[in-house]
Design a protein around this motif. Structure first.
Motif, PDB file in Angstrom:
ATOM      1  N   PRO A 136      -5.187  -8.664   0.759  1.00  0.00           N
ATOM      2  CA  PRO A 136      -5.581  -7.942  -0.385  1.00  0.00           C
ATOM      3  C   PRO A 136      -4.387  -7.404  -1.042  1.00  0.00           C
ATOM      4  CG  PRO A 136      -6.264  -6.684   1.319  1.00  0.00           C
ATOM      5  CD  PRO A 136      -5.557  -7.887   2.053  1.00  0.00           C
ATOM      6  N   LYS A 137      -4.333  -7.379  -2.741  1.00  0.00           N
ATOM      7  CA  LYS A 137      -3.175  -6.686  -2.981  1.00  0.00           C
ATOM      8  C   LYS A 137      -3.221  -5.130  -2.615  1.00  0.00           C
ATOM      9  CE  LYS A 137      -3.367  -9.621  -7.069  1.00  0.00           C
ATOM     10  NZ  LYS A 137      -4.301 -10.080  -7.897  1.00  0.00           N
ATOM     11  N   GLY A 138      -2.136  -4.490  -2.845  1.00  0.00           N
ATOM     12  CA  GLY A 138      -1.984  -3.178  -2.502  1.00  0.00           C
ATOM     13  C   GLY A 138      -2.947  -2.193  -3.090  1.00  0.00           C
ATOM     14  N   HIS A 139      -3.047  -1.112  -2.517  1.00  0.00           N
ATOM     15  CA  HIS A 139      -3.848   0.239  -3.085  1.00  0.00           C
ATOM     16  C   HIS A 139      -2.809   1.398  -2.848  1.00  0.00           C
ATOM     17  CE1 HIS A 139      -7.219  -2.635  -2.461  1.00  0.00           C
ATOM     18  NE2 HIS A 139      -7.861  -1.828  -3.331  1.00  0.00           N
TER      19      HIS A 139
ATOM     20  N   ASN B  53       0.943  -1.093  -0.087  1.00  0.00           N
ATOM     21  CA  ASN B  53      -0.080   0.056  -0.024  1.00  0.00           C
ATOM     22  C   ASN B  53       1.007   1.321   0.082  1.00  0.00           C
ATOM     23  OD1 ASN B  53      -2.771  -1.027   0.306  1.00  0.00           O
ATOM     24  ND2 ASN B  53      -1.911  -1.962   2.341  1.00  0.00           N
ATOM     25  N   GLU B  54       0.322   2.352  -0.412  1.00  0.00           N
ATOM     26  CA  GLU B  54       0.970   3.377  -0.656  1.00  0.00           C
ATOM     27  C   GLU B  54       0.061   4.607  -0.148  1.00  0.00           C
ATOM     28  OE1 GLU B  54       3.756   6.147  -3.520  1.00  0.00           O
ATOM     29  OE2 GLU B  54       2.941   4.275  -4.333  1.00  0.00           O
ATOM     30  N   ILE B  55       0.311   5.571   0.476  1.00  0.00           N
ATOM     31  CA  ILE B  55      -0.388   6.838   0.932  1.00  0.00           C
ATOM     32  C   ILE B  55       0.304   8.287   0.295  1.00  0.00           C
ATOM     33  CG2 ILE B  55      -1.203   8.084   2.658  1.00  0.00           C
ATOM     34  CD1 ILE B  55      -1.483   5.921   4.575  1.00  0.00           C
ATOM     35  N   LEU B  56      -0.159   8.710  -0.530  1.00  0.00           N
ATOM     36  CA  LEU B  56      -0.090  10.179  -1.106  1.00  0.00           C
ATOM     37  C   LEU B  56      -0.710  11.285  -0.498  1.00  0.00           C
ATOM     38  CD1 LEU B  56       0.451   8.833  -4.518  1.00  0.00           C
ATOM     39  CD2 LEU B  56       2.419   9.038  -2.882  1.00  0.00           C
ATOM     40  N   VAL B  57      -0.303  12.239   0.161  1.00  0.00           N
ATOM     41  CA  VAL B  57      -1.190  13.380   0.704  1.00  0.00           C
ATOM     42  C   VAL B  57      -0.491  14.703   0.080  1.00  0.00           C
ATOM     43  CG1 VAL B  57      -1.763  14.672   2.642  1.00  0.00           C
ATOM     44  CG2 VAL B  57      -1.489  12.179   2.990  1.00  0.00           C
TER      45      VAL B  57
END
Length: 173
Positions: A107-110, A24-28
């Motif tokens: 789950p696969k990443g989002h 997973n990746e978080i972009l802000v």
């Protein structure tokens, strides 16, 4: 002796397989005088049976973004709850439901994209989740000081049944 080695190998294999998690990746990003350093995102599970939203701030959610991504977001099949906080004054919570494929252990990443910006005296949050279970919406953030009067980001008297995921009603902006 052979049985113990096979058992140990099996336990090690299961431990490695289940600890791999997902990517997973978080972009802000922020604009209009808002600062990324003031954004905090928490993740975990919160009950929709809570009395009001103030309970969100006393829950066991883990911080996955605090001015920067902590590389510790591991989603699960089912309910994945997020609490977005800006400057300890505004919040928005939502649920990202990930359906199981009955084949994988996780789950696969989002890619979780959050964009916060000001409109007059309020803050809006665009959420764009890219992956197998995409989700996209824009919502007003609520003031934390009003959380005891809200349930699922909605005034309690208007809340009705709260699912807080894909069934979210569209807000008029």
């Amino acid at each position: 002796m052979k049985i113990i080695k096979i058992h140990n190998l099996l336990v090690l294999s299961i431990a490695l397989f289940t600890s791999c998690g997902n990517n997973n990746e978080i972009l802000v990003n922020t604009n209009n005088d808002l600062q990324v350093e003031n954004v905090e995102i928490k993740y975990g599970f919160t009950s929709i049976n809570r009395e009001n939203d103030s309970e969100l701030f006393n829950s066991n959610l883990k911080t996955v973004f605090d001015g920067k991504y902590k590389n510790n977001l591991s989603t699960i099949f089912g309910e994945n709850d997020f609490l977005i906080i800006y400057d300890d004054k505004f919040y928005y919570s939502f649920r990202h439901f990930i359906f199981t494929d009955f084949k994988s252990s996780s789950p696969k990443g989002h890619e979780y994209n959050f964009s916060l910006y000001k409109r007059n005296d309020t803050i809006l949050c665009d959420v764009d989740i890219i992956g197998e279970e995409p989700m996209k919406f824009t919502r007003f953030m609520s003031e934390i000081k009003t959380a005891k009067n809200k349930l699922g980001n909605t005034p309690i008297e208007k809340a009705g049944t709260i699912y807080n995921m894909k069934e979210m009603e569209e807000e008029k902006q």
